[in-house]
Design an enzyme around this catalytic site. Structure first.
Site: not given
Ligand SMILES: Cc1ncc(COP(=O)(O)O)c(C=O)c1O
Length: 378
Positions: A151, A201, A329
């Site tokens: 991400n 989302h 975050c």
């Molecule tokens: C790679 C990855 N895993 C998990 C999550 C967490 O997802 P959620 O916001 O639906 O809890 C995110 C969201 O930022 C993400 O980018």
């Protein structure tokens, strides 16, 4: 020009058609899906239709899809419950995982439930598959948790190779596919994977809803106990409109995937080229500028060191450009990115993650590069 949104890895704008699919469940069909009367039954069937749609797109059976509150819960469920179920004593992950995975595994390791190994990375942040095999060879009863698309830097994992290695060594394979779901096709008849994750989302669906694919051979326990919802896999009244919206969003994503990919990839390529042309000393973190080995939606840029470095995101924001320093975050705070530190990226060079969607335009990219050049040259 309106505010420009280039933070689509954090979340995406919801599609109008998704809202339209959700509205009847708020306005008219308000029944509790667990009620056995007509009001309940019509909502139950909307949920089951959504499950069938998602399963169909992933080429699997509806019974293997469990709805959750999002990616974090799905990651937690897969990790915690598979470790328990298969008496796993060792987990392999990487330092580049999302905190939903890292913090869960670190918590379990801290409690003495598992030994945790971090697979080595090459200089671009790709998983060292030879090291992964060594770790697998030395440790029976292993869970491998490696994300499909990172991400922050966008690096893509070779899911086929990792899936094959896990099968060869009898390991359980969980992949956090939050960033690739709805952007790449996952064919669950081909992939050798035990658990996959989706969060609506990230593909123009609603927030607070996601799903976990649980391969039928893995009969894990629920993470959340309560009623018998989700075929006894997750207690609690379902997020009905979320689930229906998510299925609609995934349907739209699959229908337009090739066209949107071409468009978004074009934007990323344009931005890379223009940044190289306009800003001396520009670099890219991870393998972000490699169009084949990274997400087409993410570009992580490392700018030359400047006195204004600390203010980079702030200055972009003032110029009506929303981007991020790392994952959602950490953006908005000055906590550094654990992904960039794991890659030893110099904190002296400001790094910005730009992430694109089908709604971005070439005009926006040109405007952003122009502003970036001004900011860098002062
Ligand atoms: C790679 C990855 N895993 C998990 C999550 C967490 O997802 P959620 O916001 O639906 O809890 C995110 C969201 O930022 C993400 O980018």
């Amino acid at each position: 020009m309106n505010r420009i949104y280039l933070d689509n890895a954090a979340t995406t704008p919801i599609d109008r058609a998704v809202i339209d699919a959700m509205l009847p469940l708020m306005e008219t069909n308000f029944g509790n899906p667990s009620s056995i009367h007509g009001h309940g039954r019509e909502v139950r069937s909307a949920i089951e239709r959504a499950r069938k749609t998602i399963a169909g797109l992933l080429n699997t059976s509806p019974a293997e899809i469990t709805f959750t509150s999002g990616g974090t819960e799905a990651d937690n469920m897969a990790i915690v419950r598979s470790i328990e179920k298969f008496e796993i004593t060792h987990a392999i992950t990487s330092r580049l995982e999302h905190h939903a995975v890292l913090h869960t595994l670190e918590y379990l390791a801290g409690k003495g439930k598992i030994k945790l190994s971090f697979v080595a990375l090459d200089e671009k942040g790709h998983i060292d598959l030879t090291h992964l095999e060594e770790l697998l060879r030395d440790n029976p009863k292993t869970l491998v948790s490696l994300m499909h698309g990172n991400n922050e830097i966008g690096n893509l994992l070779n899911m086929d190779k990792v899936g094959q290695l896990c099968e060869d060594y009898g390991a359980i394979f969980h992949s956090d596919t939050v960033q690739t779901m709805g952007h790449y096709r996952h064919d669950l008849q081909q992939l050798k994977v035990d658990f996959l994750v989706g969060a609506a989302h990230k593909f123009h669906g609603p927030k607070g809803v996601g799903f976990l694919y649980i391969n039928a051979k893995n009969k894990i326990q629920p993470l959340i106990h309560g009623g018998s919802q989700e075929r006894n896999m997750r207690g609690g009244t379902e997020n009905v409109y979320g689930v229906v919206g998510m299925a609609k969003a995934l349907e739209i994503a699959y229908a337009g995937m090739d066209e949107h990919r071409k468009h978004v990839e074009g934007l990323k390529e344009r931005m890379i080229t223009k940044l190289r042309q306009n800003i001396e000393g520009i670099e890219f973190n991870g393998d972000s500028d490699n169009l084949e080995k990274s997400l087409y939606t993410v570009l992580n840029v490392s700018f030359p060191r400047s006195d204004e470095g600390d203010m980079f995101l702030f200055n972009l924001d003032i110029n009506k450009i929303s981007a991020s320093g790392g994952s959602a975050c950490t953006s908005g705070t000055d906590i550094g990115s654990h992904v960039l530190s794991a890659l030893n990226v110099s904190p002296e060079r400001p790094s910005v993650r730009f992430s694109f969607s089908k709604y971005n335009t070439t005009e926006e990219i040109d405007f952003v590069v122009e502003k970036l050049s001004e900011l860098v040259t002062g």
